[in-house]
Design a protein around this motif. Sequence first.
Motif, PDB file in Angstrom:
ATOM      1  N   ALA A   1       0.834  -1.206   0.000  1.00 25.97           N
ATOM      2  CA  ALA A   1       0.000   0.000   0.000  1.00 25.97           C
ATOM      3  C   ALA A   1       0.868   1.255   0.000  1.00 25.97           C
ATOM      4  N   LEU A   2       1.934   1.239   0.778  1.00 24.23           N
ATOM      5  CA  LEU A   2       2.856   2.377   0.819  1.00 24.23           C
ATOM      6  C   LEU A   2       3.584   2.529  -0.508  1.00 24.23           C
ATOM      7  N   LEU A   3       4.023   1.408  -1.088  1.00 26.65           N
ATOM      8  CA  LEU A   3       4.766   1.482  -2.343  1.00 26.65           C
ATOM      9  C   LEU A   3       3.878   1.967  -3.486  1.00 26.65           C
ATOM     10  N   VAL A   4       2.634   1.497  -3.546  1.00 24.31           N
ATOM     11  CA  VAL A   4       1.706   1.965  -4.571  1.00 24.31           C
ATOM     12  C   VAL A   4       1.498   3.471  -4.443  1.00 24.31           C
ATOM     13  N   THR A   5       1.353   3.950  -3.218  1.00 21.23           N
ATOM     14  CA  THR A   5       1.144   5.378  -2.985  1.00 21.23           C
ATOM     15  C   THR A   5       2.366   6.193  -3.388  1.00 21.23           C
ATOM     16  N   LEU A   6       3.545   5.721  -3.039  1.00 17.12           N
ATOM     17  CA  LEU A   6       4.773   6.446  -3.388  1.00 17.12           C
ATOM     18  C   LEU A   6       4.994   6.465  -4.895  1.00 17.12           C
TER      19      LEU A   6
ATOM     20  N   TYR B   1       6.766  22.036  -6.680  1.00 16.21           N
ATOM     21  CA  TYR B   1       6.968  22.248  -5.254  1.00 16.21           C
ATOM     22  C   TYR B   1       5.692  22.643  -4.520  1.00 16.21           C
ATOM     23  N   ASP B   2       4.623  22.976  -5.260  1.00 17.32           N
ATOM     24  CA  ASP B   2       3.374  23.344  -4.579  1.00 17.32           C
ATOM     25  C   ASP B   2       2.630  22.127  -4.025  1.00 17.32           C
ATOM     26  N   LEU B   3       3.130  20.922  -4.313  1.00 21.03           N
ATOM     27  CA  LEU B   3       2.628  19.654  -3.758  1.00 21.03           C
ATOM     28  C   LEU B   3       1.259  19.227  -4.302  1.00 21.03           C
ATOM     29  N   SER B   4       0.694  19.984  -5.244  1.00 23.06           N
ATOM     30  CA  SER B   4      -0.610  19.597  -5.770  1.00 23.06           C
ATOM     31  C   SER B   4      -0.537  18.275  -6.524  1.00 23.06           C
ATOM     32  N   ALA B   5       0.563  18.043  -7.252  1.00 18.82           N
ATOM     33  CA  ALA B   5       0.719  16.779  -7.972  1.00 18.82           C
ATOM     34  C   ALA B   5       0.871  15.614  -6.998  1.00 18.82           C
ATOM     35  N   VAL B   6       1.545  15.853  -5.888  1.00 18.72           N
ATOM     36  CA  VAL B   6       1.698  14.799  -4.873  1.00 18.72           C
ATOM     37  C   VAL B   6       0.331  14.410  -4.302  1.00 18.72           C
ATOM     38  N   VAL B   7      -0.499  15.406  -4.010  1.00 18.21           N
ATOM     39  CA  VAL B   7      -1.832  15.127  -3.476  1.00 18.21           C
ATOM     40  C   VAL B   7      -2.653  14.330  -4.483  1.00 18.21           C
ATOM     41  N   THR B   8      -2.578  14.698  -5.752  1.00 23.63           N
ATOM     42  CA  THR B   8      -3.302  13.949  -6.782  1.00 23.63           C
ATOM     43  C   THR B   8      -2.844  12.494  -6.826  1.00 23.63           C
ATOM     44  N   GLY B   9      -1.542  12.266  -6.757  1.00 20.80           N
ATOM     45  CA  GLY B   9      -1.014  10.906  -6.779  1.00 20.80           C
ATOM     46  C   GLY B   9      -1.458  10.088  -5.577  1.00 20.80           C
ATOM     47  N   VAL B  10      -1.446  10.693  -4.407  1.00 24.34           N
ATOM     48  CA  VAL B  10      -1.868   9.982  -3.194  1.00 24.34           C
ATOM     49  C   VAL B  10      -3.354   9.650  -3.263  1.00 24.34           C
ATOM     50  N   LEU B  11      -4.171  10.613  -3.674  1.00 22.72           N
ATOM     51  CA  LEU B  11      -5.608  10.370  -3.738  1.00 22.72           C
ATOM     52  C   LEU B  11      -5.953   9.311  -4.781  1.00 22.72           C
ATOM     53  N   LEU B  12      -5.249   9.308  -5.904  1.00 26.32           N
ATOM     54  CA  LEU B  12      -5.507   8.270  -6.902  1.00 26.32           C
ATOM     55  C   LEU B  12      -5.161   6.895  -6.352  1.00 26.32           C
ATOM     56  N   ALA B  13      -4.054   6.791  -5.643  1.00 28.61           N
ATOM     57  CA  ALA B  13      -3.703   5.512  -5.019  1.00 28.61           C
ATOM     58  C   ALA B  13      -4.752   5.093  -4.002  1.00 28.61           C
ATOM     59  N   PHE B  14      -5.300   6.056  -3.276  1.00 28.06           N
ATOM     60  CA  PHE B  14      -6.283   5.753  -2.233  1.00 28.06           C
ATOM     61  C   PHE B  14      -7.588   5.197  -2.793  1.00 28.06           C
ATOM     62  N   VAL B  15      -7.898   5.465  -4.062  1.00 29.45           N
ATOM     63  CA  VAL B  15      -9.154   4.968  -4.632  1.00 29.45           C
ATOM     64  C   VAL B  15      -8.916   3.761  -5.536  1.00 29.45           C
TER      65      VAL B  15
END
Length: 329
Positions: free
Chosen positions: A47-52, A76-90
């Motif tokens: 789960a952690l690896l998929v999210t990363l 650096y605004d972290l918006s892309a990181v949030v998108t990646g995490v949320l996609l992994a979460f669903v």
Amino acid sequence: MKYVYELTISSSPHVHSPVSTQTIMRDVLIALAPALVGSIYFFGFRALLVTLVSAAACVFFEWAWCKLTKKTCKVYDLSAVVTGVLLAFVCPVTIPYWCIILGDFFAIVVVKQLFGGIGKNFVNPALAARAFMFSWPALMNTWVKPGFDNAAGLLSTADAVTSATPLSAMHQGLLPEQSIPALFFGNVGGCLGETSALLLLIGLAYLLFRKVITLRIPVAFIGTVAVLTFLFPQGNDSMTWMAAQVFGGGLMLGAIFMATDYVTTPVTKLGQVIFGIGCGVITVVIRYFGGYPEGVSYAILVMNCCVVLLDRLGRVKKFGAPKKEVAAR
């Protein structure tokens, strides 16, 4: 000597504030951290690896697009990181890495950058990418039985024991075999970030404390689902059925982290309430009558397309404006 001052002027109002896109996205990531820890506990380190992998791919695609189009890179605004995490979460924890990377490309390039970048996309990138990834339905509908002893391998998921999600039973009008406490704490199968209502509520409390979001949309969304499922329990005990519908599936994740996205939701108070109610109604309709047991993602995407209209309905009357001017609006 003549001085030339080059200033970058943004739209008014010009108010200094310590709040920026980066600080908001940082707070969202902090709020998502409890659910991430829970996903590792329930489904293992995959789960952690998929999210990363998902977060890193989103950052890469945004950086690559900016370099290709010669635009200022703001990863650096972290918006892309949030998108990646949320996609992994669903996604299920068994999702192949190539599939989620393809989803990341769709979210960042197709949904976000082709429409002008952050602040200009009209639907939630993570949810749009999830809908796109259902081009491979078998991959998106493989659910692992929770438990560290049944954790999916980092490279292979062949040994993981699969199980049905609570929504699978409820889609047939039956109560899930899991108890309500199990649904609340998250000891059930499902997408890796949506199973624990408790951990998502902890994230909600943090976002409210930091004043990143308000309760209007989450309460309207979850409250509408609760009321409708209580009134129409499909022959089951009303309270038990309502609790199962609220705590089972992706309602909490969608209502707290997806439906409150600044860009794709209304800015007016009335518009936000109507938006949440609309999401709740569509979610219940899809859960009850649709061919797929979960309707949260599609409900939010549909309501994203109605944001302009909802903001017009919720516009506040200008103080002292003549009646003719108000009518013209």
